[in-house]
Scaffold this motif. Structure first.
Motif, PDB file in Angstrom:
ATOM      1  N   GLY A  49       4.561  -3.933   5.135  1.00 55.44           N
ATOM      2  CA  GLY A  49       3.237  -3.815   5.718  1.00 55.44           C
ATOM      3  C   GLY A  49       3.183  -2.751   6.811  1.00 55.44           C
ATOM      4  N   VAL A  50       2.182  -1.858   6.699  1.00 59.19           N
ATOM      5  CA  VAL A  50       2.002  -0.782   7.657  1.00 59.19           C
ATOM      6  C   VAL A  50       0.531  -0.745   8.047  1.00 59.19           C
ATOM      7  CG1 VAL A  50       2.201   1.694   8.098  1.00 59.19           C
ATOM      8  CG2 VAL A  50       3.893   0.548   6.653  1.00 59.19           C
ATOM      9  N   GLY A  51       0.256  -0.715   9.344  1.00 59.12           N
ATOM     10  CA  GLY A  51      -1.111  -0.687   9.824  1.00 59.12           C
ATOM     11  C   GLY A  51      -1.753   0.681   9.674  1.00 59.12           C
ATOM     12  N   LEU A  52      -3.090   0.703   9.731  1.00 59.15           N
ATOM     13  CA  LEU A  52      -3.817   1.954   9.589  1.00 59.15           C
ATOM     14  C   LEU A  52      -3.510   2.907  10.739  1.00 59.15           C
ATOM     15  CD1 LEU A  52      -7.310   0.657   8.381  1.00 59.15           C
ATOM     16  CD2 LEU A  52      -5.430   1.568   7.014  1.00 59.15           C
ATOM     17  N   GLY A  53      -3.310   2.363  11.936  1.00 55.65           N
ATOM     18  CA  GLY A  53      -2.964   3.211  13.068  1.00 55.65           C
ATOM     19  C   GLY A  53      -1.644   3.925  12.862  1.00 55.65           C
ATOM     20  N   THR A  54      -0.678   3.225  12.296  1.00 52.75           N
ATOM     21  CA  THR A  54       0.621   3.842  12.022  1.00 52.75           C
ATOM     22  C   THR A  54       0.489   4.939  10.976  1.00 52.75           C
ATOM     23  OG1 THR A  54       1.698   1.726  12.515  1.00 52.75           O
ATOM     24  CG2 THR A  54       2.985   3.361  11.302  1.00 52.75           C
ATOM     25  N   ILE A  55      -0.358   4.703   9.986  1.00 46.16           N
ATOM     26  CA  ILE A  55      -0.572   5.718   8.955  1.00 46.16           C
ATOM     27  C   ILE A  55      -1.191   6.970   9.553  1.00 46.16           C
ATOM     28  CG2 ILE A  55      -1.842   6.238   6.833  1.00 46.16           C
ATOM     29  CD1 ILE A  55      -1.607   3.274   6.122  1.00 46.16           C
ATOM     30  N   TRP A  56      -2.178   6.775  10.417  1.00 41.15           N
ATOM     31  CA  TRP A  56      -2.812   7.918  11.060  1.00 41.15           C
ATOM     32  C   TRP A  56      -1.811   8.691  11.930  1.00 41.15           C
ATOM     33  CZ3 TRP A  56      -7.008  10.814  10.751  1.00 41.15           C
ATOM     34  CH2 TRP A  56      -7.347  11.622  11.833  1.00 41.15           C
ATOM     35  N   THR A  57      -0.996   7.968  12.660  1.00 39.30           N
ATOM     36  CA  THR A  57       0.004   8.608  13.520  1.00 39.30           C
ATOM     37  C   THR A  57       1.059   9.342  12.703  1.00 39.30           C
ATOM     38  OG1 THR A  57      -0.310   6.817  15.124  1.00 39.30           O
ATOM     39  CG2 THR A  57       1.630   8.201  15.408  1.00 39.30           C
ATOM     40  N   ALA A  58       1.379   8.824  11.528  1.00 39.59           N
ATOM     41  CA  ALA A  58       2.379   9.468  10.684  1.00 39.59           C
ATOM     42  C   ALA A  58       1.956  10.874  10.270  1.00 39.59           C
ATOM     43  CB  ALA A  58       2.641   8.616   9.444  1.00 39.59           C
ATOM     44  N   PHE A  59       0.652  11.111  10.201  1.00 34.72           N
ATOM     45  CA  PHE A  59       0.162  12.433   9.819  1.00 34.72           C
ATOM     46  C   PHE A  59      -0.177  13.304  11.028  1.00 34.72           C
ATOM     47  CE2 PHE A  59      -0.798   9.880   6.025  1.00 34.72           C
ATOM     48  CZ  PHE A  59      -0.220  10.672   5.059  1.00 34.72           C
ATOM     49  N   THR A  60      -0.559  12.694  12.119  1.00 30.71           N
ATOM     50  CA  THR A  60      -0.987  13.469  13.283  1.00 30.71           C
ATOM     51  C   THR A  60       0.112  13.656  14.327  1.00 30.71           C
ATOM     52  OG1 THR A  60      -1.850  11.446  14.318  1.00 30.71           O
ATOM     53  CG2 THR A  60      -3.380  12.748  12.970  1.00 30.71           C
ATOM     54  N   ASP A  61       0.984  12.669  14.495  1.00 34.94           N
ATOM     55  CA  ASP A  61       2.039  12.740  15.517  1.00 34.94           C
ATOM     56  C   ASP A  61       3.285  12.044  14.976  1.00 34.94           C
ATOM     57  OD1 ASP A  61       3.413  13.187  17.840  1.00 34.94           O
ATOM     58  OD2 ASP A  61       2.436  11.569  18.975  1.00 34.94           O
ATOM     59  N   TYR A  62       3.929  12.716  14.020  1.00 35.27           N
ATOM     60  CA  TYR A  62       5.031  12.096  13.293  1.00 35.27           C
ATOM     61  C   TYR A  62       6.247  11.901  14.192  1.00 35.27           C
ATOM     62  CZ  TYR A  62       8.671  11.489   9.763  1.00 35.27           C
ATOM     63  OH  TYR A  62       9.719  11.014   9.014  1.00 35.27           O
ATOM     64  N   ASP A  63       6.795  10.684  14.150  1.00 31.61           N
ATOM     65  CA  ASP A  63       7.996  10.326  14.908  1.00 31.61           C
ATOM     66  C   ASP A  63       9.080   9.919  13.907  1.00 31.61           C
ATOM     67  OD1 ASP A  63       9.920   9.557  16.689  1.00 31.61           O
ATOM     68  OD2 ASP A  63       8.851   7.760  17.398  1.00 31.61           O
ATOM     69  N   ARG A  64      10.103  10.733  13.788  1.00 33.54           N
ATOM     70  CA  ARG A  64      11.168  10.448  12.818  1.00 33.54           C
ATOM     71  C   ARG A  64      11.930   9.168  13.132  1.00 33.54           C
ATOM     72  NH1 ARG A  64      12.347  14.535   9.321  1.00 33.54           N
ATOM     73  NH2 ARG A  64      11.361  16.552   9.744  1.00 33.54           N
ATOM     74  N   ALA A  65      11.877   8.722  14.366  1.00 34.12           N
ATOM     75  CA  ALA A  65      12.574   7.492  14.732  1.00 34.12           C
ATOM     76  C   ALA A  65      11.839   6.245  14.262  1.00 34.12           C
ATOM     77  CB  ALA A  65      12.768   7.438  16.249  1.00 34.12           C
ATOM     78  N   SER A  66      10.575   6.384  13.875  1.00 32.17           N
ATOM     79  CA  SER A  66       9.783   5.245  13.429  1.00 32.17           C
ATOM     80  C   SER A  66      10.026   4.993  11.946  1.00 32.17           C
ATOM     81  CB  SER A  66       8.295   5.506  13.675  1.00 32.17           C
ATOM     82  OG  SER A  66       7.512   4.474  13.122  1.00 32.17           O
ATOM     83  N   GLU A  68       8.394   2.857  10.029  1.00 33.07           N
ATOM     84  CA  GLU A  68       7.128   2.756   9.313  1.00 33.07           C
ATOM     85  C   GLU A  68       6.571   4.135   8.962  1.00 33.07           C
ATOM     86  OE1 GLU A  68       7.838   1.229  12.064  1.00 33.07           O
ATOM     87  OE2 GLU A  68       7.819  -0.927  11.571  1.00 33.07           O
ATOM     88  N   GLN A  69       6.634   5.066   9.916  1.00 40.05           N
ATOM     89  CA  GLN A  69       6.131   6.405   9.647  1.00 40.05           C
ATOM     90  C   GLN A  69       6.997   7.136   8.620  1.00 40.05           C
ATOM     91  OE1 GLN A  69       5.191   8.726  13.131  1.00 40.05           O
ATOM     92  NE2 GLN A  69       4.575   6.919  14.307  1.00 40.05           N
ATOM     93  N   THR A  70       8.282   6.868   8.649  1.00 43.08           N
ATOM     94  CA  THR A  70       9.168   7.471   7.657  1.00 43.08           C
ATOM     95  C   THR A  70       8.842   6.966   6.259  1.00 43.08           C
ATOM     96  OG1 THR A  70      10.927   7.651   9.301  1.00 43.08           O
ATOM     97  CG2 THR A  70      11.578   7.784   6.988  1.00 43.08           C
ATOM     98  N   VAL A  71       8.530   5.683   6.146  1.00 44.74           N
ATOM     99  CA  VAL A  71       8.135   5.122   4.848  1.00 44.74           C
ATOM    100  C   VAL A  71       6.894   5.830   4.324  1.00 44.74           C
ATOM    101  CG1 VAL A  71       7.208   3.066   3.727  1.00 44.74           C
ATOM    102  CG2 VAL A  71       9.213   2.880   5.203  1.00 44.74           C
ATOM    103  N   ILE A  72       5.932   6.078   5.215  1.00 46.41           N
ATOM    104  CA  ILE A  72       4.697   6.732   4.800  1.00 46.41           C
ATOM    105  C   ILE A  72       4.956   8.169   4.369  1.00 46.41           C
ATOM    106  CG2 ILE A  72       2.434   7.521   5.576  1.00 46.41           C
ATOM    107  CD1 ILE A  72       2.578   4.546   5.135  1.00 46.41           C
ATOM    108  N   ARG A  73       5.654   8.917   5.219  1.00 46.07           N
ATOM    109  CA  ARG A  73       5.816  10.348   4.983  1.00 46.07           C
ATOM    110  C   ARG A  73       6.788  10.671   3.848  1.00 46.07           C
ATOM    111  NH1 ARG A  73       4.085  13.917   9.229  1.00 46.07           N
ATOM    112  NH2 ARG A  73       5.297  15.479   8.089  1.00 46.07           N
ATOM    113  N   GLU A  74       7.869   9.921   3.740  1.00 43.35           N
ATOM    114  CA  GLU A  74       8.938  10.290   2.812  1.00 43.35           C
ATOM    115  C   GLU A  74       8.982   9.447   1.537  1.00 43.35           C
ATOM    116  OE1 GLU A  74      12.692  10.565   4.732  1.00 43.35           O
ATOM    117  OE2 GLU A  74      11.949  11.780   6.398  1.00 43.35           O
TER     118      GLU A  74
END
Length: 247
Positions: A49-66, A68-74
């Protein structure tokens, strides 16, 4: 009086064409909306489960340490884009075949192309005892090309040449023959059977960015070739005699 009637008739005649164009535009917009919704769902819904805020951040301010964001981007974005590319490739292949054969039912399955590719994969696995993913692409191309030549050659026999009906019938016959070959091989080779299952069904699971990078050049090349063939396909749609007259 008659002149007035003729003018009114000529003025009202194009109305159905305008309505059909408007209906086509509305249909395209609806399909694009459905595509956008499906794309959004593919990115947002998954095993984790990934929230909409995390999805937005994954595209606008990507943090490789996250994670959740890595799941979205990669993971999810490459998987979604690959699914879109595969769908576009299938649609383009069907449109080209229908234009070339002038048969609205033509597709790579009916014309024996899919089975030719599958047979090439199965034979390569049996002979070479397994092949890499990159090599399977070219082996599939070779099998599909050979099957296409055979289908067209069989359909060309006779005075009428390769008519739409004869192309469909020869495609079905070649598919049946190749299916018997693949069945005979897979009954004795488990590796070939597993490869054939994956080839026929396919999967987007575990398809990361490198797979996407290997796939899109083929689609780009197919789109370019299709655009270059647009004039020829339009000529074929007008019939053999007019197509010959147009060159």
């Amino acid at each position: 009086m008659s002149t007035t009637l003729q003018r009114s008739t000529s003025t009202e005649a194009p109305a159905p064409r305008h309505r059909s164009a408007a209906g086509l535009g509305v249909g395209v917009l609806v399909l694009l909306g459905v595509l956008a919704v499906v794309t959004f769902v593919s990115i947002t819904i998954g095993a984790r489960g990934v929230g909409l805020g995390t999805i937005w951040t994954a595209f606008t301010d990507y943090d490789r340490a996250s994670a959740e964001q890595t799941v979205i981007r990669e993971l999810r974005v490459p998987r979604t884009l690959l699914g879109l590319l595969v769908g576009a490739a299938l649609g383009l292949a069907g449109a080209l075949l229908q234009g070339v054969t002038r048969n609205p039912l033509a597709d790579p399955g009916i014309m024996g192309i899919n089975m030719g590719a599958a047979t090439g994969i199965v034979v390569a696995v049996m002979v070479l005892d397994g092949i890499s993913q990159s090599a399977s692409v070219w082996v599939g191309f070779a099998g599909a090309g050979i099957a296409t030549v055979v289908v067209y050659g069989v359909a060309s026999f006779g005075r009428e040449g390769a008519t739409p009906v004869k192309l469909a019938l020869s495609g079905a016959a070649v598919s049946a023959a190749l299916y018997s070959v693949t069945t005979g091989i897979t009954m004795t080779d488990v590796g070939a059977l597993n490869e054939l299952r994956f080839w026929q069904v396919g999967s987007l699971s575990g398809r990361y960015l490198p797979v996407l990078e290997q796939t899109y050049p083929f689609l780009v090349a197919g789109i370019v070739v299709a655009m270059l063939l647009g004039r020829a396909l339009n000529g074929l749609a007008l019939g053999d005699d007019l197509a010959v007259a147009l060159g």
